[in-house]
Design a protein around this motif. Sequence first.
Motif, short mmCIF file in Angstrom:
data_model
loop_
_atom_site.label_atom_id
_atom_site.label_comp_id
_atom_site.label_asym_id
_atom_site.label_seq_id
_atom_site.Cartn_x
_atom_site.Cartn_y
_atom_site.Cartn_z
N ILE A 113 23.99 18.70 -27.01
CA ILE A 113 23.84 19.45 -25.76
C ILE A 113 25.22 19.40 -25.13
CG2 ILE A 113 22.72 19.52 -23.50
CD1 ILE A 113 20.66 20.04 -25.62
N GLU A 114 26.00 20.44 -25.36
CA GLU A 114 27.36 20.44 -24.82
C GLU A 114 27.75 21.78 -24.22
OE1 GLU A 114 30.24 19.32 -27.81
OE2 GLU A 114 29.37 20.62 -29.31
N THR A 115 26.75 22.66 -24.09
CA THR A 115 27.00 23.89 -23.33
C THR A 115 25.92 23.94 -22.24
OG1 THR A 115 25.50 25.25 -24.66
CG2 THR A 115 27.79 25.10 -25.41
N ILE A 156 25.70 12.23 -38.32
CA ILE A 156 26.91 12.93 -38.76
C ILE A 156 26.88 14.34 -38.20
CG2 ILE A 156 28.32 13.63 -40.73
CD1 ILE A 156 27.04 11.39 -42.34
N ARG A 157 27.93 14.66 -37.46
CA ARG A 157 28.00 15.99 -36.88
C ARG A 157 28.66 16.93 -37.88
NH1 ARG A 157 31.39 16.82 -31.57
NH2 ARG A 157 33.18 16.52 -32.92
N THR A 158 28.07 18.11 -38.04
CA THR A 158 28.69 19.07 -38.96
C THR A 158 29.98 19.58 -38.33
OG1 THR A 158 27.38 20.88 -38.06
CG2 THR A 158 26.49 19.75 -40.00
N LEU A 159 30.80 20.10 -39.21
CA LEU A 159 32.12 20.63 -38.89
C LEU A 159 32.27 21.24 -37.48
CD1 LEU A 159 34.82 21.48 -40.10
CD2 LEU A 159 33.66 23.45 -41.06
N ASP A 160 33.15 20.64 -36.69
CA ASP A 160 33.42 21.18 -35.34
C ASP A 160 34.91 21.53 -35.27
OD1 ASP A 160 33.54 21.83 -32.68
OD2 ASP A 160 33.00 19.86 -31.93
N ILE A 161 35.29 22.48 -36.14
CA ILE A 161 36.71 22.85 -36.18
C ILE A 161 36.94 24.01 -35.21
CG2 ILE A 161 36.79 24.65 -37.97
CD1 ILE A 161 38.73 21.79 -38.86
N ASP A 182 39.33 23.61 -18.57
CA ASP A 182 39.80 23.34 -19.92
C ASP A 182 40.12 21.85 -20.11
OD1 ASP A 182 41.20 23.19 -22.29
OD2 ASP A 182 42.65 24.76 -21.80
N ARG A 183 39.49 21.21 -21.08
CA ARG A 183 39.69 19.77 -21.25
C ARG A 183 41.08 19.43 -21.76
NH1 ARG A 183 35.59 18.47 -26.30
NH2 ARG A 183 36.74 16.55 -26.56
N GLN A 184 41.80 20.43 -22.28
CA GLN A 184 43.15 20.20 -22.79
C GLN A 184 44.20 20.32 -21.68
OE1 GLN A 184 42.23 19.01 -25.94
NE2 GLN A 184 44.25 19.81 -26.39
N ASN A 211 31.97 15.76 -22.97
CA ASN A 211 33.35 16.27 -22.88
C ASN A 211 33.33 17.79 -22.78
OD1 ASN A 211 33.87 13.59 -23.47
ND2 ASN A 211 34.14 13.98 -25.64
N ASP A 212 32.59 18.42 -23.70
CA ASP A 212 32.51 19.88 -23.64
C ASP A 212 31.57 20.35 -22.54
OD1 ASP A 212 34.31 20.99 -25.51
OD2 ASP A 212 33.11 20.15 -27.13
N LEU A 213 30.49 19.60 -22.32
CA LEU A 213 29.56 20.02 -21.25
C LEU A 213 30.31 20.09 -19.91
CD1 LEU A 213 26.62 20.77 -20.67
CD2 LEU A 213 26.19 18.38 -20.10
N MET A 268 36.06 31.15 -31.64
CA MET A 268 35.46 30.84 -32.92
C MET A 268 35.62 29.35 -33.21
SD MET A 268 33.69 32.28 -34.93
CE MET A 268 33.15 33.91 -35.26
N ARG A 269 34.63 28.59 -32.90
CA ARG A 269 34.72 27.16 -33.21
C ARG A 269 33.33 26.64 -33.59
NH1 ARG A 269 34.62 23.09 -28.02
NH2 ARG A 269 33.98 21.73 -29.71
N ALA A 270 33.35 25.45 -34.20
CA ALA A 270 32.13 24.68 -34.47
C ALA A 270 31.07 25.50 -35.23
CB ALA A 270 31.60 24.10 -33.18
MG MG Z 1 32.23 18.66 -28.19
#
Ligand code: MG
Length: 539
Positions: free
Chosen positions: A429-431, A330-335, A463-465, A453-455, A356-358
């Motif tokens: 590991i996403e940075t 379970i991944r903690t909040l990634d808002i 930008d993935r968006q 995705n973020d890596l 400011m995220r995650a």
């Molecule tokens: Mg991610």
Amino acid sequence: MTKLNGKGVCGGVVFGKIQFYRRGAGPIERVPVDDPEAEVKRFEAARGKAVAELAVLYTKASKEVGEENSLLFQIHQMMLEDLDYCDAITGQIREEKVNAEYAVNETAQKFADMFASMDDEYMRGRAADVRDVSRRVLSILTGVPAGGIESDGPVIVAADDLAPSETVQLDKSKVLAFVTAGGSASSHTAILARTMGIPAVIGVGGALTEELDGREAAVDGFTGEVYLDPDEDTRGHLQVKARKDAEYRQLLSQYRGKETRTKDGQQLLLYANIGSPDDMEAVLNNDAEGVGLFRSEFLYLESEDYPTEERQFQAYKEVAEKMEGRRVVIRTLDIGADKQAAYFRLPPEDNPAMGMRAIRICLTRPEIFKTQLRALYRASAYGKIAIMFPLITSVRELREIRKLAADVRAELSVKNIPFNPDTELGIMIETPAAAVISDQLAKMVDFFSVGTNDLTQYTLAADRQNESVAEFADPHHEAILRLIEYSAKSAHEAGIWIGICGELAADQELTRTFLQMGIDELSVSPPAVLPLRARICQM
Ligand code: MG
Ligand code: PEP
């Protein structure tokens, strides 16, 4: 017949009517009032109007789709006449001297939480209904049409684009497919569609206009084609395709219950990604060996306010119990970034993906984080839960996290609340930073999971968006593969396991490379589990 072209991001063929997604009133504010009785009257009037609307819908639907399929509208009418529900709203208006909208919204949330935490599956399903009827009342009170879709049966949901918070709040049983004008393949909306196995086509562009509302269409999520008023030939050809897909799925069922092992004996754990306990049916049907990524932020996105510890505990416990001892990460909040919930009141940022995220929010607002950690640890007594932290960039963050986790464990011990003290703690590991210092981080955790995705977006500065830079966001880029390889080496030297939970995990062109790197686990959307197992077993 007209054909629209986009990008297929989740395979499948469906036929149905197009319905445009409508946006609602937005966040509901608490407004003090001088005359609560006037607010009670406003509520009563809105409630009466909602009941009348539902009666009309019931009559219309029972003529068109039969009585049995229209019962929902009757159930909704009964909910609006329920005394507990009405008294809770009028009571709050009178006691707290607040506006009717606020009391309806608060009561809806409380009742939905109460239903969601019940043991009985049928009662849990009522959480969505109470939200639905309350949205109807709110739209009458605010004069702004309710968001979402309003239909008697399932439809093809069309939109300019859909935010993750909008997608999770849709009633999935009413969605045949998603078609959006904008969007990108690694956006969370596309990921959600894949998780739910709902065919989806994005990037259709300006041709997707609201005038198409109500038109008959066929969606081919494999090719990204959308046919308006499909002719007989097209229908026939697509029906054959749908049948072949169903046959292929049937064929894959021979891989259910099997280990994921190559012909020369290399074994890999094949897990599934989920966004809510509702996805567990798909996880079990597709025979995933564990849950490799539960994106817990979707619990926050589907709520109007911070989900309580109890509500989170129930959700995590449900998933853990359903997996019967198999691992649930379970991944903690990634808002933050594209995943916004109004009640967090995050200030607007120029570069939200870099803002400011995650974990950054969790470490600056530790009370929110500790509530989640308490819920997670409590649920660890009911199955094999592992906790994973997103967007790590430094050793310092990990030290702070470990300290907060230790505080939570100590608090639970003092109160004699059961939990598993050996719950695995891992990081994503996403940075690029995390990958480069993975040798140091590996000594502080029990596992790694690579968020490709973020890596990809952070390593390639794309930008993935943003669909217009999609060609620069190539996850097969040598830089990404080297970072994964180095992280795998760091993990194994420290004696911990490493998985991949980004979308790249399902990319069969790289399966051999991942096996060669010694990746221990791959976590993919539930419908991708069996095709990947079939591929690995044949290698
Ligand atoms: Mg991610
Ligand atoms: C990732 O970044 O690869 C990942 C799995 O997390 P998310 O897609 O939710 O950001």
